[in-house]
Design a protein around this motif. Structure first.
Motif, PDB file in Angstrom:
ATOM      1  N   ASP A   1       0.654  -1.070   0.435  1.00  0.00           N
ATOM      2  CA  ASP A   1      -0.164  -0.183   0.047  1.00  0.00           C
ATOM      3  C   ASP A   1       0.452   1.314  -0.175  1.00  0.00           C
ATOM      4  N   VAL A   2       0.394   2.109  -0.491  1.00  0.00           N
ATOM      5  CA  VAL A   2       1.410   3.422  -1.489  1.00  0.00           C
ATOM      6  C   VAL A   2       0.490   4.513  -0.442  1.00  0.00           C
ATOM      7  N   ARG A   3       1.300   5.690   0.509  1.00  0.00           N
ATOM      8  CA  ARG A   3       0.814   7.068   0.508  1.00  0.00           C
ATOM      9  C   ARG A   3       2.134   8.009   0.261  1.00  0.00           C
ATOM     10  N   ARG A   4       1.594   8.662   0.441  1.00  0.00           N
ATOM     11  CA  ARG A   4       2.936   9.745   0.582  1.00  0.00           C
ATOM     12  C   ARG A   4       2.748  11.134   1.426  1.00  0.00           C
ATOM     13  N   THR A   5       4.075  11.395   2.320  1.00  0.00           N
ATOM     14  CA  THR A   5       3.850  12.445   3.186  1.00  0.00           C
ATOM     15  C   THR A   5       4.109  13.112   2.329  1.00  0.00           C
ATOM     16  N   ALA A   6       4.144  14.550   4.308  1.00  0.00           N
ATOM     17  CA  ALA A   6       3.733  15.680   3.848  1.00  0.00           C
ATOM     18  C   ALA A   6       4.490  16.353   2.795  1.00  0.00           C
ATOM     19  N   ASP A   7       5.895  16.148   2.159  1.00  0.00           N
ATOM     20  CA  ASP A   7       6.755  16.903   1.445  1.00  0.00           C
ATOM     21  C   ASP A   7       6.795  15.958   0.453  1.00  0.00           C
ATOM     22  N   GLY A   8       5.716  15.031   0.313  1.00  0.00           N
ATOM     23  CA  GLY A   8       6.098  14.269  -1.583  1.00  0.00           C
ATOM     24  C   GLY A   8       6.818  13.260  -1.475  1.00  0.00           C
ATOM     25  N   VAL A   9       6.706  12.532  -0.670  1.00  0.00           N
ATOM     26  CA  VAL A   9       7.716  11.056  -0.452  1.00  0.00           C
ATOM     27  C   VAL A   9       6.451  10.055  -0.286  1.00  0.00           C
ATOM     28  N   ALA A  10       7.045   8.863  -0.998  1.00  0.00           N
ATOM     29  CA  ALA A  10       5.985   8.283  -1.340  1.00  0.00           C
ATOM     30  C   ALA A  10       6.398   6.455  -0.877  1.00  0.00           C
ATOM     31  N   VAL A  11       5.792   6.518   0.573  1.00  0.00           N
ATOM     32  CA  VAL A  11       5.557   5.432   1.245  1.00  0.00           C
ATOM     33  C   VAL A  11       5.208   4.345   1.702  1.00  0.00           C
ATOM     34  N   LEU A  12       5.850   3.401   2.130  1.00  0.00           N
ATOM     35  CA  LEU A  12       3.978   2.259   2.151  1.00  0.00           C
ATOM     36  C   LEU A  12       3.726   1.883   3.691  1.00  0.00           C
ATOM     37  N   LEU A  13       2.213   2.453   3.524  1.00  0.00           N
ATOM     38  CA  LEU A  13       0.999   2.501   4.727  1.00  0.00           C
ATOM     39  C   LEU A  13       0.117   1.815   4.222  1.00  0.00           C
ATOM     40  N   HIS A  14      -1.125   0.986   4.670  1.00  0.00           N
ATOM     41  CA  HIS A  14      -2.055   0.728   4.480  1.00  0.00           C
ATOM     42  C   HIS A  14      -3.725   1.712   4.539  1.00  0.00           C
TER      43      HIS A  14
ATOM     44  N   TRP B   1      -0.088  -2.267 -10.384  1.00  0.00           N
ATOM     45  CA  TRP B   1      -0.941  -0.507 -10.010  1.00  0.00           C
ATOM     46  C   TRP B   1      -1.904  -1.432  -9.830  1.00  0.00           C
ATOM     47  N   THR B   2      -3.000  -1.569  -8.854  1.00  0.00           N
ATOM     48  CA  THR B   2      -3.957  -1.428  -8.403  1.00  0.00           C
ATOM     49  C   THR B   2      -5.074  -0.975  -7.268  1.00  0.00           C
ATOM     50  N   GLY B   3      -6.126  -0.285  -7.179  1.00  0.00           N
ATOM     51  CA  GLY B   3      -6.246   0.523  -6.178  1.00  0.00           C
ATOM     52  C   GLY B   3      -8.323   1.083  -6.832  1.00  0.00           C
ATOM     53  N   THR B   4      -8.482   2.245  -6.146  1.00  0.00           N
ATOM     54  CA  THR B   4      -9.780   2.976  -6.180  1.00  0.00           C
ATOM     55  C   THR B   4     -10.029   3.301  -8.530  1.00  0.00           C
TER      56      THR B   4
ATOM     57  N   ASP C   1      -5.891   7.042  -3.007  1.00  0.00           N
ATOM     58  CA  ASP C   1      -5.774   8.328  -3.125  1.00  0.00           C
ATOM     59  C   ASP C   1      -5.264   8.862  -4.556  1.00  0.00           C
ATOM     60  N   PRO C   2      -5.938   9.726  -4.922  1.00  0.00           N
ATOM     61  CA  PRO C   2      -4.949   9.997  -6.884  1.00  0.00           C
ATOM     62  C   PRO C   2      -4.071  10.893  -6.850  1.00  0.00           C
ATOM     63  N   ALA C   3      -3.784  11.582  -5.315  1.00  0.00           N
ATOM     64  CA  ALA C   3      -2.576  13.016  -5.362  1.00  0.00           C
ATOM     65  C   ALA C   3      -2.052  11.501  -4.485  1.00  0.00           C
ATOM     66  N   ASP C   4      -1.721  10.804  -3.603  1.00  0.00           N
ATOM     67  CA  ASP C   4      -0.873   9.232  -3.581  1.00  0.00           C
ATOM     68  C   ASP C   4      -0.325   8.170  -4.223  1.00  0.00           C
ATOM     69  N   ALA C   5      -0.913   8.359  -5.807  1.00  0.00           N
ATOM     70  CA  ALA C   5      -1.094   7.729  -7.149  1.00  0.00           C
ATOM     71  C   ALA C   5      -0.046   8.236  -7.392  1.00  0.00           C
ATOM     72  N   LEU C   6       0.108   9.852  -7.665  1.00  0.00           N
ATOM     73  CA  LEU C   6       0.891  10.709  -8.434  1.00  0.00           C
ATOM     74  C   LEU C   6       2.188  10.593  -7.552  1.00  0.00           C
TER      75      LEU C   6
END
Length: 524
Positions: free
Chosen positions: A56-69, A146-149, A124-129
């Motif tokens: 699972d991929v999300r983004r931090t406040a400064d735009g780093v892609a990290v693994l978190l569900h 890739w998979t998701g919403t 989240d599309p923002a996380d995806a970008l």
């Protein structure tokens, strides 16, 4: 950067060729061994032989892609903040040793040169970008899909036009070319509750591979393999691999003998009992969430309705993968001569308005005859259950209606509108009963209106149109408690015909009630 090998899981794969073992997708790595979505968890999954590792991929406040569900850091890392509000520097300090939240680029490096590909799940599309920029900039030769919403995948497809996309399919309807033309996926991802032979065949005809998730128990694994799934997503790679190896060794055919009706009934009754108590807790504690409508403004559906149905379907599929299933929210999945009927929340209008009078109805039939039924009342914490020929119980106390005459004066009869309005004859019924000093109650859950009679609460109940989804369990309860089930043609054993008006009654009031009820319905 490469994409997954379409020779094995993409549109060029001849999924109708000779049977091969499904490939394994390790969801969040190996969460039963190491903390999910971490580098140690990914390493264990890869060592266990996973073909694909889903993270699972999300983004931090400064735009780093990290693994978190999760959207927040609370469940796994003890920080209640949303990860999108926290800098990577702060995120990196959480945890200890190797059990930390990794960056996506570190995962791509870890799997470089490995046989396992990575499947990135984005919500989240923002996380995806942010994730697509990380993948595009990576120098590592790691296969990525890739998979998701749907919104997130649309963002992925726009940023990476040739990347490999796996499309989630949350429906019992078979996919068509129009359904998949926009995202151009290689793979259809099905929850186990939506896995049917028809859907697999339709996906294969479209040139799509089929992945089924999340499958951890032996019977659903065998079902997925027999049905033709190309990939199985699991949190227990080792166990699923062992089940598949056993099937390859011993064959996938079902036992010629099969379970007896008594064996199925015993297992189904125990399962339905457990499901009912699980649904009670879920319905009481889960927020209603979004409220939509199905057939009109007076026919609401909530997140609870859908979540309960998916929960129940999943539990039944795990125990009885070949059984058919019809639910209020997702429709019918075909199966063998056993068939389950479910209304996850009967009385949704009550639920939406805070009225504590709803129920779950779950019934198993065999060749059209009721076998097991439960009605769960979340607000009293009660489970009424019945098994054909074995009686009905409430909290382990047998339900048995005596044959003593029951006068209508001072008694209560339940009635329900059915659909969105009163049925012809309801007013006449109310008047006729009022003349006998008998009260009529319209409470808003036809399941409970009928089931309460089995518990001795009221002398009768009626609904304008029988439907096994709503009324199957309650009718079986009344039968097994010694009550009487009637249509306009008189008493019935088993189910009434679909669409028939139904009256259930205490034996001591059945004759008088039937005369009044049938007269009200037949008057012009």
């Amino acid at each position: 950067m490469t994409t997954l090998d379409h020779a094995t899981v993409g549109p060029d794969h001849d999924v109708r060729a000779a049977r091969t073992l499904p490939r394994l997708v390790a969801r969040r790595g190996a969460p039963r061994v190491r903390r999910e979505d971490t580098l140690p968890s990914i390493a264990v999954a890869e060592a266990l032989g996973a073909d694909v590792v889903e993270v699972d991929v999300r983004r931090t406040a400064d735009g780093v892609a990290v693994l978190l569900h999760d959207e927040t850091l609370g469940r796994l890392w003890g920080d209640p903040r949303r990860v999108a509000e926290v800098s990577w520097c702060e995120v990196a300090r959480l945890g200890n040793g190797l059990d930390r939240i990794p960056r996506l680029d570190a995962v791509l490096e870890r799997l470089d040169g490995c046989r396992a590909a990575v499947l990135l799940h984005v919500v989240d599309p923002a996380d995806a970008l942010v994730a697509t920029r990380t993948v595009a900039a990576s120098a590592w030769d790691t296969a990525v899909a890739w998979t998701g919403t749907s919104p997130a995948l649309a963002a992925v497809r726009a940023a990476l036009p040739t990347t490999d996309v796996w499309l989630p399919w949350e429906s019992l309807d078979v996919p068509t070319a129009a359904d998949v033309s926009g995202l151009r996926p290689s793979t259809l991802v099905l929850d186990d509750v939506f896995l049917t032979p028809d859907t697999v065949a339709a996906a294969h005809d479209l040139g799509l591979a089929v992945a089924v998730r999340t499958v951890d128990e032996p019977e659903p694994v065998r079902w997925a393999a027999r049905t033709g799934a190309d990939l199985v997503a699991t949190e227990d790679v080792a166990s699923v691999r062992a089940v598949l190896a056993g099937g390859e060794r011993d064959g996938w055919a079902l036992s010629e003998r099969g379970p007896t009706e008594d064996e199925v009934g015993t297992r189904a009754q125990a399962l339905a009992h457990r499901i009912a108590h699980e649904v009670i807790a879920f319905t009481r504690e889960h927020p209603i969430g979004q409220v939509a409508t199905k057939h009109g403004d007076g026919d609401p559906v909530t997140d609870v309705d859908r979540a309960v149905e998916r929960l129940v379907r999943s539990r039944v599929r795990a125990a009885f993968p070949t059984h058919g299933f019809t639910g209020e929210e997702y429709g019918t999945a075909p199966g063998d001569r056993h068939h389950w009927w479910l209304d996850p929340v009967d009385g949704t209008t009550n639920l939406v308005n805070g009225v504590p009078w709803t129920a779950m109805s779950l019934c198993l039939t065999r060749a059209g005859q009721p076998l097991v039924g439960v009605v769960a009342d979340p607000w009293r914490g009660e489970v009424l259950e019945a098994r054909r020929g074995r009686g009905a119980v409430l909290r382990d106390t047998p339900l048995r209606l005596d044959d003593a005459p029951r006068p209508l004066a001072g008694a209560v009869v339940g009635a329900e509108f059915g659909g969105l309005g009163a049925w012809d004859g309801l007013g006449r019924l109310v008047v006729a009963l009022a003349e006998r000093s008998c009260a009529v109650r319209v409470m808003g859950s036809s399941t409970l209106t009928l089931a309460q009679v089995a518990a001795g609460r009221g002398v009768g109940g009626c609904v304008p149109s029988f439907d096994p989804v709503d009324h199957g369990a309650a009718v079986l309860l009344v039968h097994e408690a010694g009550g009487v089930v009637l249509t306009l043609d008189g008493p019935v054993d088993g189910f009434p015909r679909a669409g028939e008006p139904v009256l259930v009654a205490h034996p001591g009031a059945a004759d008088e009630l039937f005369t009044i009820w049938s007269s009200a319905l037949g008057a012009r």
